[in-house]
Structures are given as structure tokens and as C-alpha cells.
Design a protein around this motif. Structure first.
Motif, PDB file in Angstrom:
ATOM      1  N   ILE A  76       0.836  -1.198   0.000  1.00 28.03           N
ATOM      2  CA  ILE A  76       0.000   0.000   0.000  1.00 28.03           C
ATOM      3  C   ILE A  76       0.873   1.251   0.000  1.00 28.03           C
ATOM      4  O   ILE A  76       0.610   2.203  -0.743  1.00 28.03           O
ATOM      5  CB  ILE A  76      -0.950   0.006   1.221  1.00 28.03           C
ATOM      6  CG1 ILE A  76      -1.995  -1.087   1.070  1.00 28.03           C
ATOM      7  CG2 ILE A  76      -1.620   1.359   1.388  1.00 28.03           C
ATOM      8  CD1 ILE A  76      -2.809  -1.345   2.330  1.00 28.03           C
ATOM      9  N   ASN A  82      -5.872   1.920  -2.303  1.00 26.32           N
ATOM     10  CA  ASN A  82      -6.747   1.736  -1.150  1.00 26.32           C
ATOM     11  C   ASN A  82      -7.158   0.276  -1.049  1.00 26.32           C
ATOM     12  O   ASN A  82      -8.238  -0.121  -1.462  1.00 26.32           O
ATOM     13  CB  ASN A  82      -7.973   2.647  -1.271  1.00 26.32           C
ATOM     14  CG  ASN A  82      -8.745   2.705   0.023  1.00 26.32           C
ATOM     15  OD1 ASN A  82      -8.297   2.204   1.048  1.00 26.32           O
ATOM     16  ND2 ASN A  82      -9.909   3.306  -0.026  1.00 26.32           N
ATOM     17  N   CYS A  97      -8.599  -4.429  -3.753  1.00 22.85           N
ATOM     18  CA  CYS A  97      -8.561  -2.982  -3.930  1.00 22.85           C
ATOM     19  C   CYS A  97      -9.996  -2.473  -3.845  1.00 22.85           C
ATOM     20  O   CYS A  97     -10.899  -3.047  -4.454  1.00 22.85           O
ATOM     21  CB  CYS A  97      -7.940  -2.625  -5.275  1.00 22.85           C
ATOM     22  SG  CYS A  97      -7.794  -0.849  -5.519  1.00 22.85           S
ATOM     23  N   CYS A 134      -5.801   5.653   2.251  1.00 19.55           N
ATOM     24  CA  CYS A 134      -5.806   4.204   2.406  1.00 19.55           C
ATOM     25  C   CYS A 134      -6.398   3.833   3.758  1.00 19.55           C
ATOM     26  O   CYS A 134      -5.891   4.271   4.795  1.00 19.55           O
ATOM     27  CB  CYS A 134      -4.393   3.651   2.276  1.00 19.55           C
ATOM     28  SG  CYS A 134      -3.602   4.124   0.735  1.00 19.55           S
TER      29      CYS A 134
END
Length: 184
Positions: A76, A82, A97, A134
């Protein structure tokens, strides 16, 4: 696939001009193409040497689920995607994702014969764009990533952590996350 390659090799041995194709000791041998290596095997070798931080490959192994989750966090940080966990059980972890319509996903579970966690499904295609936000980047992950920097600069404040994290990884974290990470 192996049978087909074997049959092609066998045809070459049966060919009458086979000896003409064998190079003499004085002849220069051509270099092997870079792309000829099997990508999975190459990735596996590099992962075993610790050269692939945050990079996954099919059948890649981990000693624990925690090690796999750390690799997801590193992935990430490198890609700014994300990624979220969609399965989290005692012997299996899956991530995908969360970008709209994105097909990237990975699934890792315990492989009993070797007593290790192994990547069983890996679709390495993103159809979304990195957003810089994220959901899995939380205070403990920020604290772990910034640990050495905070140890070197004990007076580092939460806004400085936030700025440093944003500059280094181009990921947006909240002021509250930075405060908690500083305390951790």
C-alpha cells in the motif's frame, strides 16, 4: 506445457541437421534473453532473498499471517492503493482494492504440507487510480513505519509526522492518526 516442450526437444534431436546447430567451443554463445526467465520463479527467488518488499507473486510463502499483512501494508505504501481486507480468518486472509471496479486482489492461506502461509490467488491488475487515502494505514502502521525517524528526532511532533509521512509516501493521514502514532 512441459509435455509440449519435451515433444519440441524430442523433434529437434530427431532432426538430421541437429549436429549443425551445436556450437563449437570456439563459437560465441548468444546471451539468454532477460524475458526468458519464468517471472514467478524469479519473483520467488527475489522474495526469498528479501529483495521484494511489498511485491507479491503467486505461490509466495510467508511464515505467518502477520508477515503477510505487513507485506500488504508495504505494498500500500509503495502503490498508494486503497487496499482493504475482505477475508480475515485464522488460516486465511484476503485483500482487494476498494477502487471502483478495480479487479486487484490477493488471497493467502495456510498450506498444510509445508506449514506456511501461501499466496493462492493473485490478480495483479489495478483499473483504478491511486488516491493517496488508504483505509488500512492506521496509527499502528504509521508508528511502525516512522519508528526510526521518531527515535532519531524525539522532538518530532504530530504535524511533523504527518508532513513527513505525506512527503515520503504521498499518502494523506489525519492529525489524530499522527498523534496516536507519536504516542505509540
Amino acid at each position: 506445457d512441459i509435455d509440449r516442450n519435451f515433444e519440441e526437444d524430442l523433434k529437434m534431436f530427431r532432426d538430421e541437421n541437429y549436429e549443425d546447430e551445436i556450437l563449437d567451443e570456439d563459437e560465441v554463445y548468444p546471451d539468454t534473453e532477460q524475458s526468458s526467465d519464468d517471472e514467478e520463479e524469479q519473483a520467488e527467488r527475489m522474495a526469498n532473498r528479501g529483495e521484494l518488499e511489498g511485491v507479491f507473486s503467486l505461490r509466495q510463502t510467508f511464515y505467518s499471517g502477520e508477515e503477510f499483512k505487513k507485506q500488504v501494508i508495504i505494498y500500500i505504501l509503495k502503490t498508494r492503493r486503497n487496499v482493504v481486507y475482505d477475508r480475515w480468518e485464522k488460516t486465511k486472509i484476503g485483500a482487494k482494492c476498494s477502487g471502483k471496479g478495480c479487479v486487484w486482489r490477493i488471497y493467502c492461506s495456510v498450506e498444510r504440507p509445508i506449514k506456511k502461509w501461501m499466496v493462492k490467488v493473485y490478480v495483479n491488475t489495478h483499473t483504478c487510480h491511486p488516491t493517496g487515502k488508504c483505509k488500512l494505514i492506521k496509527s499502528p502502521a504509521i508508528a511502525e513505519v516512522m519508528l526510526e525517524k521518531i527515535r532519531k528526532e524525539p522532538e518530532m511532533s504530530a504535524p511533523m509526522i504527518r508532513e513527513e509521512f505525506g512527503d515520503k509516501y504521498n499518502i494523506i493521514i489525519s492529525p489524530e492518526q499522527a498523534k496516536i502514532a507519536r504516542r505509540i
